[in-house]
Design a protein around this motif. Structure first.
Motif, short mmCIF file in Angstrom:
data_model
loop_
_atom_site.label_atom_id
_atom_site.label_comp_id
_atom_site.label_asym_id
_atom_site.label_seq_id
_atom_site.Cartn_x
_atom_site.Cartn_y
_atom_site.Cartn_z
N ASN A 154 0.84 -1.19 0.00
CA ASN A 154 0.00 0.00 0.00
C ASN A 154 0.87 1.25 0.00
O ASN A 154 1.60 1.51 0.96
CB ASN A 154 -0.91 -0.01 1.23
CG ASN A 154 -1.90 1.13 1.23
OD1 ASN A 154 -1.83 2.04 0.41
ND2 ASN A 154 -2.82 1.08 2.16
N LEU A 155 0.78 2.04 -1.05
CA LEU A 155 1.65 3.21 -1.14
C LEU A 155 1.37 4.23 -0.05
O LEU A 155 2.22 5.06 0.24
CB LEU A 155 1.55 3.83 -2.52
CG LEU A 155 0.20 4.33 -3.04
CD1 LEU A 155 -0.09 5.76 -2.56
CD2 LEU A 155 0.15 4.29 -4.57
N LEU A 156 0.20 4.17 0.54
CA LEU A 156 -0.14 5.14 1.59
C LEU A 156 0.69 4.95 2.86
O LEU A 156 0.76 5.85 3.69
CB LEU A 156 -1.63 5.04 1.92
CG LEU A 156 -2.59 5.42 0.80
CD1 LEU A 156 -4.03 5.24 1.25
CD2 LEU A 156 -2.36 6.86 0.33
N THR A 157 1.31 3.80 3.01
CA THR A 157 2.12 3.57 4.21
C THR A 157 3.54 4.13 4.06
O THR A 157 4.31 4.11 5.01
CB THR A 157 2.21 2.06 4.53
OG1 THR A 157 2.92 1.38 3.49
CG2 THR A 157 0.82 1.47 4.67
N TYR A 158 3.86 4.57 2.86
CA TYR A 158 5.19 5.11 2.59
C TYR A 158 5.18 6.62 2.78
O TYR A 158 4.43 7.32 2.12
CB TYR A 158 5.64 4.72 1.19
CG TYR A 158 5.90 3.24 1.06
CD1 TYR A 158 4.85 2.34 0.88
CD2 TYR A 158 7.19 2.73 1.17
CE1 TYR A 158 5.08 0.98 0.79
CE2 TYR A 158 7.43 1.37 1.08
CZ TYR A 158 6.37 0.50 0.90
OH TYR A 158 6.60 -0.85 0.82
N LYS A 159 6.04 7.08 3.67
CA LYS A 159 6.01 8.49 4.05
C LYS A 159 6.93 9.35 3.22
O LYS A 159 6.67 10.54 3.02
CB LYS A 159 6.36 8.62 5.54
CG LYS A 159 6.25 10.02 6.08
CD LYS A 159 6.51 10.05 7.58
CE LYS A 159 6.37 11.45 8.14
NZ LYS A 159 6.61 11.49 9.60
N TYR A 160 8.03 8.79 2.75
CA TYR A 160 9.01 9.56 1.99
C TYR A 160 9.19 8.95 0.61
O TYR A 160 9.24 7.72 0.46
CB TYR A 160 10.36 9.57 2.73
CG TYR A 160 10.29 10.16 4.10
CD1 TYR A 160 10.15 9.35 5.22
CD2 TYR A 160 10.34 11.54 4.28
CE1 TYR A 160 10.08 9.89 6.48
CE2 TYR A 160 10.26 12.09 5.55
CZ TYR A 160 10.13 11.26 6.64
OH TYR A 160 10.05 11.81 7.90
N TRP A 161 9.32 9.84 -0.38
CA TRP A 161 9.41 9.40 -1.77
C TRP A 161 10.56 10.08 -2.49
O TRP A 161 10.84 11.26 -2.24
CB TRP A 161 8.11 9.73 -2.51
CG TRP A 161 6.96 8.91 -2.06
CD1 TRP A 161 6.17 9.13 -0.96
CD2 TRP A 161 6.45 7.73 -2.67
NE1 TRP A 161 5.22 8.14 -0.85
CE2 TRP A 161 5.36 7.28 -1.90
CE3 TRP A 161 6.82 7.00 -3.81
CZ2 TRP A 161 4.64 6.13 -2.22
CZ3 TRP A 161 6.09 5.86 -4.13
CH2 TRP A 161 5.01 5.43 -3.34
N GLY A 162 11.21 9.34 -3.39
CA GLY A 162 12.20 9.93 -4.26
C GLY A 162 11.52 10.58 -5.45
O GLY A 162 10.30 10.46 -5.63
N GLN A 163 12.31 11.20 -6.31
CA GLN A 163 11.75 11.96 -7.40
C GLN A 163 11.43 11.10 -8.63
O GLN A 163 10.74 11.55 -9.52
CB GLN A 163 12.72 13.08 -7.83
CG GLN A 163 13.79 12.70 -8.83
CD GLN A 163 14.84 11.74 -8.26
OE1 GLN A 163 14.82 11.40 -7.09
NE2 GLN A 163 15.75 11.30 -9.09
N GLY A 164 11.90 9.88 -8.65
CA GLY A 164 11.61 8.98 -9.76
C GLY A 164 12.69 8.98 -10.82
O GLY A 164 13.38 9.98 -11.03
N THR A 165 12.83 7.84 -11.48
CA THR A 165 13.76 7.71 -12.59
C THR A 165 13.05 6.96 -13.71
O THR A 165 12.37 5.96 -13.47
CB THR A 165 15.06 6.99 -12.14
OG1 THR A 165 16.00 6.99 -13.22
CG2 THR A 165 14.80 5.56 -11.68
#
Length: 122
Positions: free
Chosen positions: A105-116
Motif C-alpha cells: 500500500n503506497l499510503l504507508t510510505y512516508k518519503y518518496w524519491g523523485q523517480g527515474t
C-alpha cells in the motif's frame, strides 16, 4: 529523510537494468519499496524489502525477473531488473516506510524519491 533515485534509461526488451536509490537520514528499522507509474496509469507497487533485507515482496508482474536489495552501510536501495518487457516502461519511484512493514500500500510510505524513467523498447 531524502531519497534520490537514479539509473533509469533506455533498454531493449529482454535486457537488464539496475536502478538505485540513495537515502539520507536514519534508515534503521525502516522498510523500503519501489513503485512505478506508467503514462496514464496509477502508481503501482513493484517490490518491497524490510529493514534488514530478510524479507522481500514482489508484484506478480515482476516476480522472477526483478530483485530488490539494500545496502544499509551505503544507505542505498537497488532494483535489479532482468528480462525487461515493454510494459515495464514507467517512472520508477523509491519510497520509505517508517513502520518497517514494507507493505504493498503506497499510503504507508512516508518519503518518496523523485523517480527515474525506465523505457523499454519493443
Amino acid at each position: 529523510v531524502q531519497l534520490q533515485a537514479s539509473g533509469g534509461g533506455l533498454v531493449q526488451a529482454g535486457g537488464s537494468l539496475r536502478v538505485s536509490c540513495a537515502a539520507s537520514g536514519r534508515l534503521f528499522g525502516c522498510a523500503l519499496g519501489w513503485f512505478r507509474q506508467a503514462p496514464g496509469k496509477d502508481r503501482e507497487f513493484v517490490a518491497a524489502i524490510n529493514w534488514n533485507g530478510g524479507r522481500t515482496d514482489y508484484a506478480d508482474s515482476v516476480t522472477g525477473r526483478f530483485a530488490i536489495s539494500r545496502d544499509n552501510t551505503k544507505n542505498t536501495l537497488y532494483l535489479q531488473m532482468n528480462s525487461l518487457k515493454h510494459e515495464d516502461t514507467a517512472i520508477y519511484y523509491c519510497a520509505l516506510d517508517p513502520s518497517g512493514l514494507g507493505s504493498r500500500n503506497l499510503l504507508t510510505y512516508k518519503y518518496w524519491g523523485q523517480g527515474t524513467l525506465v523505457t523499454v523498447s519493443s
